[in-house]
Enzyme design. Structure first.
Site, PDB file in Angstrom:
ATOM      1  N   PHE A  68     -28.552   8.270 -52.381  1.00  0.00           N
ATOM      2  CA  PHE A  68     -27.276   8.522 -53.184  1.00  0.00           C
ATOM      3  C   PHE A  68     -27.167   9.738 -53.186  1.00  0.00           C
ATOM      4  O   PHE A  68     -28.493  11.055 -53.027  1.00  0.00           O
ATOM      5  CB  PHE A  68     -27.092   8.213 -53.969  1.00  0.00           C
ATOM      6  CG  PHE A  68     -25.893   8.580 -54.374  1.00  0.00           C
ATOM      7  CD1 PHE A  68     -24.273   7.773 -54.529  1.00  0.00           C
ATOM      8  CD2 PHE A  68     -25.159  10.003 -54.965  1.00  0.00           C
ATOM      9  CE1 PHE A  68     -23.137   8.263 -54.444  1.00  0.00           C
ATOM     10  CE2 PHE A  68     -23.384  10.405 -55.000  1.00  0.00           C
ATOM     11  CZ  PHE A  68     -23.020   9.121 -54.830  1.00  0.00           C
ATOM     12  N   ASP A 153     -33.153  15.927 -51.289  1.00  0.00           N
ATOM     13  CA  ASP A 153     -31.707  16.022 -52.556  1.00  0.00           C
ATOM     14  C   ASP A 153     -32.196  15.790 -53.729  1.00  0.00           C
ATOM     15  O   ASP A 153     -32.751  15.666 -54.771  1.00  0.00           O
ATOM     16  CB  ASP A 153     -31.195  15.087 -52.147  1.00  0.00           C
ATOM     17  CG  ASP A 153     -30.181  14.888 -53.137  1.00  0.00           C
ATOM     18  OD1 ASP A 153     -29.549  15.415 -53.899  1.00  0.00           O
ATOM     19  OD2 ASP A 153     -28.630  14.292 -52.133  1.00  0.00           O
ATOM     20  N   LYS A 182     -25.202  20.145 -59.676  1.00  0.00           N
ATOM     21  CA  LYS A 182     -25.288  19.700 -60.884  1.00  0.00           C
ATOM     22  C   LYS A 182     -25.063  20.780 -63.005  1.00  0.00           C
ATOM     23  O   LYS A 182     -24.487  20.971 -63.119  1.00  0.00           O
ATOM     24  CB  LYS A 182     -26.200  18.497 -61.092  1.00  0.00           C
ATOM     25  CG  LYS A 182     -25.789  16.658 -60.808  1.00  0.00           C
ATOM     26  CD  LYS A 182     -25.946  16.104 -61.571  1.00  0.00           C
ATOM     27  CE  LYS A 182     -25.770  14.457 -60.462  1.00  0.00           C
ATOM     28  NZ  LYS A 182     -25.261  14.399 -60.867  1.00  0.00           N
TER      29      LYS A 182
HETATM   30  N1  PLP Z   1     -27.263  13.612 -54.610  1.00  0.00           N
HETATM   31  C1  PLP Z   1     -27.491  13.477 -55.919  1.00  0.00           C
HETATM   32  C2  PLP Z   1     -29.114  12.477 -55.876  1.00  0.00           C
HETATM   33  C3  PLP Z   1     -26.623  13.213 -57.009  1.00  0.00           C
HETATM   34  O1  PLP Z   1     -26.829  12.580 -57.897  1.00  0.00           O
HETATM   35  C4  PLP Z   1     -25.284  13.272 -57.005  1.00  0.00           C
HETATM   36  C5  PLP Z   1     -23.962  12.904 -57.921  1.00  0.00           C
HETATM   37  O2  PLP Z   1     -24.265  12.053 -58.493  1.00  0.00           O
HETATM   38  C6  PLP Z   1     -24.978  13.543 -55.519  1.00  0.00           C
HETATM   39  C7  PLP Z   1     -25.728  13.985 -54.522  1.00  0.00           C
HETATM   40  C8  PLP Z   1     -22.760  14.434 -54.823  1.00  0.00           C
HETATM   41  O3  PLP Z   1     -22.865  15.217 -56.059  1.00  0.00           O
HETATM   42  P1  PLP Z   1     -21.149  15.555 -56.389  1.00  0.00           P
HETATM   43  O4  PLP Z   1     -20.677  14.005 -57.260  1.00  0.00           O
HETATM   44  O5  PLP Z   1     -21.308  17.053 -56.886  1.00  0.00           O
HETATM   45  O6  PLP Z   1     -21.172  15.514 -55.085  1.00  0.00           O
END
Ligand code: PLP
Length: 325
Positions: A68, A153, A182
């Site tokens: 994700f 990520d 986050k």
């Molecule tokens: N990447 C990962 C691993 C995530 O857990 C999240 C959000 O849950 C995102 C990207 C996306 O972040 P945002 O919700 O701040 O756009």
């Protein structure tokens, strides 16, 4: 900071932003010496994808099944789950997906058109699945051999969640680009794309109005300063291990596996997870699902041992009872 200056375009110098950039580079894994500041996780991934294309002149990406990475079109293209993607297709072309922790399958997808491989070190949404050392070593080697960049990520795993400032430290991973957001400013919206010297991102090619605004930067300085002063990484490691050890001994047969790194915890059941979430909420425990069969716990890093003991009691009780209707 709200009284002094809330926003300031990136083309002008700002002292608070400069301090945050220095802090981020100091905290980050070796080799990440520059940062692009933005407002969210998905924006951080979008920047990473653009920088990777620009730097390599290549257009394809490999990500992982169950991965994700966000919900805007680029990051959504790197995201695996059909339910997130299907109403918005066609997405950005050139993305392919390898099974997580399967180097052989990933190897077959990385070629001379691959700009980057993008991975989470612990898949969050995908079920709290922890990468294997061998897999990550192999991915790094492969990227180096085939001229592809490695994007990690750390949006969910970053800033002490897994028991280290960044999960990269557990595995000795040295990414070309690392995405964070986050927890970075303790709840105030901010994100960053950290880059090695190798990454090219000329001024004017990418940008944002609010990214790196002094208000959010001040919040990020305060939050990261707190993490360091309070040794939140070490404390998350210790609390997570104690919690998991205690809970493991009390889990019923309906639990397939407990996965944990720091305070990132997944309980994989032999059946659906969602019916338990309401029962947990009634006991004052806010939990998430991560895929159909995993209960995910991301407690605040400042949670006390007593509070964690209450969470373990609630989980043991709720899991021991039959799945609520
Ligand atoms: N990447 C990962 C691993 C995530 O857990 C999240 C959000 O849950 C995102 C990207 C996306 O972040 P945002 O919700 O701040 O756009």
């Amino acid at each position: 900071q709200a009284r002094v200056l809330v926003t300031c375009p990136g083309i002008f110098y700002n002292d608070v932003r400069a301090r945050l950039l220095e802090r981020l580079v100091a905290l980050s894994p070796e080799g990440l010496s520059r940062a692009f500041l933005c407002n969210s996780g998905t924006e951080s991934v979008e920047a990473a994808l653009k920088f990777a294309r620009f730097t390599t002149g290549r257009t394809e990406f490999v990500s992982c099944m169950r991965g994700f990475h966000g919900r805007t079109l680029g990051s959504l293209s790197a995201t695996f789950k059909k339910e997130y993607r299907e109403s918005f297709e066609p997405l950005v072309p050139g993305f392919s997906y390898a099974p997580f922790n399967n180097l052989e399958k990933l190897q077959a997808l990385v070629n001379e058109r691959t700009a980057a491989v993008i991975v989470e070190l612990v898949q969050g949404e995908g079920g709290v699945r922890i990468a294997e050392q061998e897999f990550l070593d192999g991915v790094q080697r492969l990227c180096a051999q085939r001229g592809a960049l490695l994007i990690v990520d750390e949006i969910q795993t970053g800033f002490c969640r897994t028991g280290k400032m960044f999960a990269c430290e557990h595995f000795g991973v040295k990414p070309d680009i690392m995405c964070v957001a986050k927890a970075m400013a303790g709840g105030v919206p901010i994100g960053a794309t950290l880059c090695s010297e190798r990454i090219e991102a000329p001024v004017g090619k990418h940008g944002t109005t609010f990214g790196g605004n002094p208000l959010a930067c001040a919040a990020a300085l305060a939050a990261t300063g707190f993490m360091q002063e309070q040794r939140l990484a070490e404390r998350a490691a210790e609390k997570g291990e104690r919690f998991a050890a205690g809970l493991r001994a009390r889990l019923p047969d309906s639990v397939r596996e407990l996965r944990q790194l720091g305070l990132m915890i997944g309980i994989e059941l032999k059946h659906k997870a969602t019916p338990y979430l309401g029962a947990l909420m009634e006991r004052g425990v806010l939990a998430l699902s991560a895929g159909p069969t995993v209960i995910r716990l991301l407690p605040p890093l400042v949670i006390s041992h007593e509070q964690l003991a209450r969470v373990a009691d609630a989980l043991a009780d709720v899991l021991a009872a039959r799945a609520p209707a």
